[in-house]
Design a protein around this motif. Sequence first.
Motif, short mmCIF file in Angstrom:
data_model
loop_
_atom_site.label_atom_id
_atom_site.label_comp_id
_atom_site.label_asym_id
_atom_site.label_seq_id
_atom_site.Cartn_x
_atom_site.Cartn_y
_atom_site.Cartn_z
N LEU A 297 38.58 73.27 24.18
CA LEU A 297 38.73 74.63 23.67
C LEU A 297 39.39 74.64 22.29
O LEU A 297 39.03 75.46 21.43
N GLU A 298 40.33 73.73 22.06
CA GLU A 298 40.95 73.63 20.73
C GLU A 298 39.92 73.19 19.69
O GLU A 298 39.90 73.69 18.57
N LEU A 299 39.06 72.26 20.07
CA LEU A 299 38.01 71.81 19.16
C LEU A 299 37.04 72.94 18.84
O LEU A 299 36.60 73.10 17.70
N ASN A 300 36.73 73.73 19.84
CA ASN A 300 35.83 74.86 19.62
C ASN A 300 36.46 75.89 18.67
O ASN A 300 35.79 76.42 17.79
N GLU A 301 37.76 76.12 18.85
CA GLU A 301 38.45 77.06 17.97
C GLU A 301 38.48 76.54 16.54
O GLU A 301 38.35 77.31 15.58
N LEU A 302 38.60 75.23 16.39
CA LEU A 302 38.67 74.61 15.06
C LEU A 302 37.33 74.60 14.36
O LEU A 302 37.23 74.86 13.15
N PHE A 303 36.25 74.31 15.11
CA PHE A 303 34.95 74.05 14.49
C PHE A 303 33.88 75.10 14.78
O PHE A 303 32.85 75.11 14.11
N GLY A 304 34.06 75.94 15.79
CA GLY A 304 33.00 76.88 16.15
C GLY A 304 31.78 76.17 16.72
O GLY A 304 30.65 76.34 16.24
N LEU A 305 31.99 75.38 17.76
CA LEU A 305 30.96 74.49 18.29
C LEU A 305 29.90 75.24 19.09
O LEU A 305 30.19 76.24 19.75
N THR A 306 28.68 74.72 19.04
CA THR A 306 27.65 75.15 19.97
C THR A 306 27.30 74.03 20.95
O THR A 306 26.52 74.24 21.87
N ARG A 307 27.86 72.83 20.74
CA ARG A 307 27.60 71.70 21.65
C ARG A 307 28.79 70.74 21.64
O ARG A 307 29.35 70.43 20.59
N PHE A 308 29.15 70.27 22.84
CA PHE A 308 30.18 69.24 22.98
C PHE A 308 29.60 68.11 23.81
O PHE A 308 29.17 68.31 24.95
N SER A 309 29.60 66.90 23.23
CA SER A 309 29.06 65.72 23.90
C SER A 309 30.17 64.73 24.20
O SER A 309 30.85 64.25 23.30
N ALA A 310 30.35 64.44 25.49
CA ALA A 310 31.36 63.49 25.94
C ALA A 310 30.72 62.11 26.06
O ALA A 310 29.88 61.88 26.92
N HIS A 311 31.12 61.21 25.17
CA HIS A 311 30.63 59.82 25.23
C HIS A 311 31.48 59.08 26.27
O HIS A 311 32.64 58.79 26.05
N MET A 312 30.85 58.74 27.41
CA MET A 312 31.62 58.43 28.60
C MET A 312 31.49 57.01 29.12
O MET A 312 32.07 56.68 30.15
N ASP A 313 30.74 56.13 28.48
CA ASP A 313 30.59 54.79 29.07
C ASP A 313 31.00 53.67 28.13
O ASP A 313 30.53 52.54 28.25
N VAL A 314 31.93 53.95 27.20
CA VAL A 314 32.38 52.93 26.26
C VAL A 314 33.00 51.76 27.03
O VAL A 314 33.93 51.94 27.81
N GLY A 315 32.48 50.56 26.81
CA GLY A 315 33.01 49.38 27.46
C GLY A 315 32.39 49.04 28.80
O GLY A 315 32.70 48.01 29.38
N GLY A 316 31.52 49.91 29.30
CA GLY A 316 30.88 49.64 30.58
C GLY A 316 31.80 49.77 31.77
O GLY A 316 31.93 48.84 32.59
N PRO A 317 32.50 50.92 31.94
CA PRO A 317 33.31 51.11 33.14
C PRO A 317 32.44 51.07 34.39
O PRO A 317 31.22 51.20 34.32
N SER A 318 33.07 50.91 35.54
CA SER A 318 32.30 50.77 36.78
C SER A 318 31.48 52.02 37.06
O SER A 318 31.84 53.13 36.66
N HIS A 319 30.38 51.82 37.74
CA HIS A 319 29.51 52.93 38.12
C HIS A 319 30.27 53.95 38.96
O HIS A 319 30.11 55.17 38.77
#
Length: 343
Positions: A297-319
């Motif tokens: 929500l802070e990022l949205n307030e700062l940038f006025g986002l229409t999309r937020f993408s969570a990059h979630m598999d850095v390093g290959g965590p377990s399934h």
Amino acid sequence: MELGIGMFGDNHYDQNGQPLPAGERLRELIEEIKLMDEVGLDFFGIGEHHRPDYAVSVPEIVLAAASTVTKQIKLGSAVTVLSSSDPVRIYQSFATIDQISNGRAEITAGRGSFIESFPIYGFDLKDYNDLFEEKLDLLLKINTQNPISWKGKYRTSLNNQEVLPRAVNDRLKIWVAVGGTPESVLRAGKVGLPVIFAIIGGNPAQFQPLFQYYQDVYQHFNHDMTRFQVGVHMHCFFGEDSKKIADEYFPVYSEQMNRIGRTRGWQPFSRSQFDYGRGQNGHLIIGDASEAIDKILELNELFGLTRFSAHMDVGGPSHTSLMKSIEIFGTKIAPKVREALKK
């Protein structure tokens, strides 16, 4: 604001530090995308790499497979390295996914932060910028013209050539991924394409001038502001307990940072860097649901986002841990963010 997940298909490693065969990670990816759809996330993007630490070199294959086990989620690349690809083939591949998925395919085009695709496909790195500009021009024309006539420097000309199949509505959604350069922002703003900013270091607030510059360029070239779209792509990982998930994820995350860093001359990635990144002014959203909600929500307030993408598999965590992180994002974080944005 659309909420979704981007992944690179980071490989798993054995106890000797060797990457495992890609098949296991690819099969896990399909299960993970299926769960994203089930918990109501808006989109999924998969990256293109040509290195042993990543399992995905052809995003279109993964997305085609995912399209058969999902119903609502948008499916796209994150990114397609357009500079070393053929825009005709890229359009055909994603139009095929669009037909299979009934209109859910997207392309996110980028120049790529890794260079392995250039020698594989026979391109010269000295043409890095020119290749992207020419191929983006061709991709955009294919997306709006059929048949097409086109002439460039790096590819055979097209003379009244049909490009088939066509996307469901005869046009694909095309994003451009940018890092921190004004030149990339200017290029996207001039042609009126939506932009996704990769914020993978430093204080996100430092990107605010680039967001403003993009909006200024977009308006300067008289593009329709009702179609204005801008997003961020950031490293994320979620758990029930903030400290516990940070402690569990740090070794996985830091090892991947160091694998990349060894090829780029970086200093070893430290726990203090990780903890600073997780802080209020950092670029990492790694913790529990409440922390993630506040930061998004802070990022949205700062940038006025229409999309937020969570990059979630850095390093290959377990399934297992990835599935839990996806579940938390879809069932605890996304509903609260959406509720807050309605107020």
